[in-house]
Design an enzyme around this catalytic site. Sequence first.
Site, short mmCIF file in Angstrom:
data_model
loop_
_atom_site.label_atom_id
_atom_site.label_comp_id
_atom_site.label_asym_id
_atom_site.label_seq_id
_atom_site.Cartn_x
_atom_site.Cartn_y
_atom_site.Cartn_z
N THR A 145 -27.03 3.98 -4.62
CA THR A 145 -26.99 3.43 -3.27
C THR A 145 -25.74 3.93 -2.54
O THR A 145 -24.66 4.00 -3.13
CB THR A 145 -26.99 1.89 -3.18
N ASP A 205 -24.40 2.24 -0.43
CA ASP A 205 -23.60 1.03 -0.14
C ASP A 205 -22.52 0.77 -1.18
O ASP A 205 -21.59 0.02 -0.92
CB ASP A 205 -24.51 -0.20 -0.05
N MET A 253 -23.29 2.33 7.86
CA MET A 253 -24.16 1.49 7.03
C MET A 253 -23.35 0.77 5.94
O MET A 253 -22.13 0.81 5.94
CB MET A 253 -25.25 2.35 6.41
N ARG A 276 -24.92 -2.31 4.45
CA ARG A 276 -25.54 -3.64 4.35
C ARG A 276 -24.46 -4.72 4.27
O ARG A 276 -23.67 -4.81 5.18
CB ARG A 276 -26.47 -3.68 3.14
N GLU A 290 -22.37 -2.13 9.65
CA GLU A 290 -23.56 -2.71 10.30
C GLU A 290 -23.69 -4.20 9.99
O GLU A 290 -24.29 -4.95 10.76
CB GLU A 290 -24.82 -1.98 9.83
N ARG A 329 -17.53 3.63 24.16
CA ARG A 329 -18.84 4.20 23.79
C ARG A 329 -19.12 3.86 22.32
O ARG A 329 -18.21 3.89 21.49
CB ARG A 329 -18.83 5.72 23.92
N HIS A 342 -29.15 6.68 9.55
CA HIS A 342 -29.69 7.36 8.37
C HIS A 342 -29.12 8.75 8.15
O HIS A 342 -29.36 9.34 7.09
CB HIS A 342 -31.22 7.40 8.46
N ARG A 366 -27.46 8.95 4.95
CA ARG A 366 -28.25 8.96 3.71
C ARG A 366 -28.91 10.30 3.44
O ARG A 366 -29.48 10.51 2.37
CB ARG A 366 -29.34 7.89 3.79
O1 F6P Z 1 -29.15 0.16 1.13
C1 F6P Z 1 -29.04 1.39 1.77
C2 F6P Z 1 -29.21 1.22 3.26
O2 F6P Z 1 -29.03 2.48 3.88
C3 F6P Z 1 -28.29 0.18 3.90
O3 F6P Z 1 -26.99 0.67 4.12
C4 F6P Z 1 -29.06 -0.14 5.16
O4 F6P Z 1 -28.78 -1.43 5.64
C5 F6P Z 1 -30.48 -0.06 4.70
O5 F6P Z 1 -30.51 0.76 3.55
C6 F6P Z 1 -31.40 0.52 5.74
O6 F6P Z 1 -32.69 0.46 5.26
P1 F6P Z 1 -33.93 1.23 5.90
O7 F6P Z 1 -33.81 2.67 5.56
O8 F6P Z 1 -35.12 0.61 5.26
O9 F6P Z 1 -33.85 1.02 7.39
#
Ligand code: F6P
Length: 343
Positions: free
Chosen positions: A126, A128, A170, A172, A223, A267, A273, A276
């Site tokens: 993850t 996170d 991100m 979570r 977030e 701003r 994403h 990721r």
């Molecule tokens: O757990 C990884 C993560 O990228 C978190 O940081 C984020 O809140 C969540 O997944 C977003 O999920 P999705 O891709 O389902 O919007």
Amino acid sequence: MRFGVLTGGGDCPGLNAVIRAVVRKGVDVHGDEIVGFRDGWRGPLEGEAEPLTIEATRGILPRGGTILGTSRTNPFKRDDGPQRIAANLVELGLDGLIAIGGEDTLGAANRLHSEHGVNVLGVPKTIDNDIGATDVTFGFDTALQVATEAIDRLHTTAESHHRVMVVEVMGRHAGWIALYSGVAGGADVILVPEQPFDIGDVCKLIERRHSRGRFFSIVVVAEGAVPKRGTMELADGETDEFGHVRLGGIGQRLEVEIEQRTGFETRAVVLGHVQRGGTPTAYDRVLATRFGVAAIDAAHEGRWGMMPALRGTAIELVELGEAVAELRTVSPQEFAFAEAFLG
Ligand code: F6P
């Protein structure tokens, strides 16, 4: 022996490196057969699997995402989910399953093993970085690198325009990406979910910078950051099958609030994403490979209900139950070193 592999939950860079390591070590060293399940827990629920040969995993080490696909399917939210998974493993002649995932996927793996006797072990992924019992999860380093590069770029434009830039990252309910990218990128304000913030204090920090002749500021906000009760209203988000709320939007709220309260042009940028996606850093490739090797070795030894973890510099096997008992979040002590650089 025959083992299945799946990737569940949000994807992250390094998943393919784990799959490759499992297949390479399993096939070449142990003489195993490996099959890949499609789309997280949906694959074993529906018995949808494909052979994973060395040929099929060639060239995937630097590739982001997952060649197996992923989903947020919760097997405990499906009729007879655990029983169907157990039956499909028998049907496919599998000795066990390696589930690569985060809090939700590993939580399901733990329950399948402890409550239903399914032969499953986990691998912690993850961005996170919030899984217990391991010092680091793979994917985090790459997300941190992406966020830091973005902050560096925003710095130059913030300075040219004398603006406040709010960067939403991100993570979570864990503030690791915000804290580390904020420190690495030289942010002036870092807001993490673990420490509810007062918008008045945030504005004071920015105003203090201005009074000292620094006419731009970078605010990094996780977030999942939350205002102190009664200080700023936030909208509620939808929830997924695991009951997690869809986060995002705090950056835009701060943009409006900071501009209104301070009068400084502000701003917001949501990295989302982008953090990721793409190729894993060298660190994540190596960590993912070490986890993959440890996972297939553990499967071969029948160490079900376990998970490879990074402890210091060593890879150790830990109980899945221990890993999912509590989220690994940022403690006040772990945040403290950043305080000297804020404002
Ligand atoms: O757990 C990884 C993560 O990228 C978190 O940081 C984020 O809140 C969540 O997944 C977003 O999920 P999705 O891709 O389902 O919007």
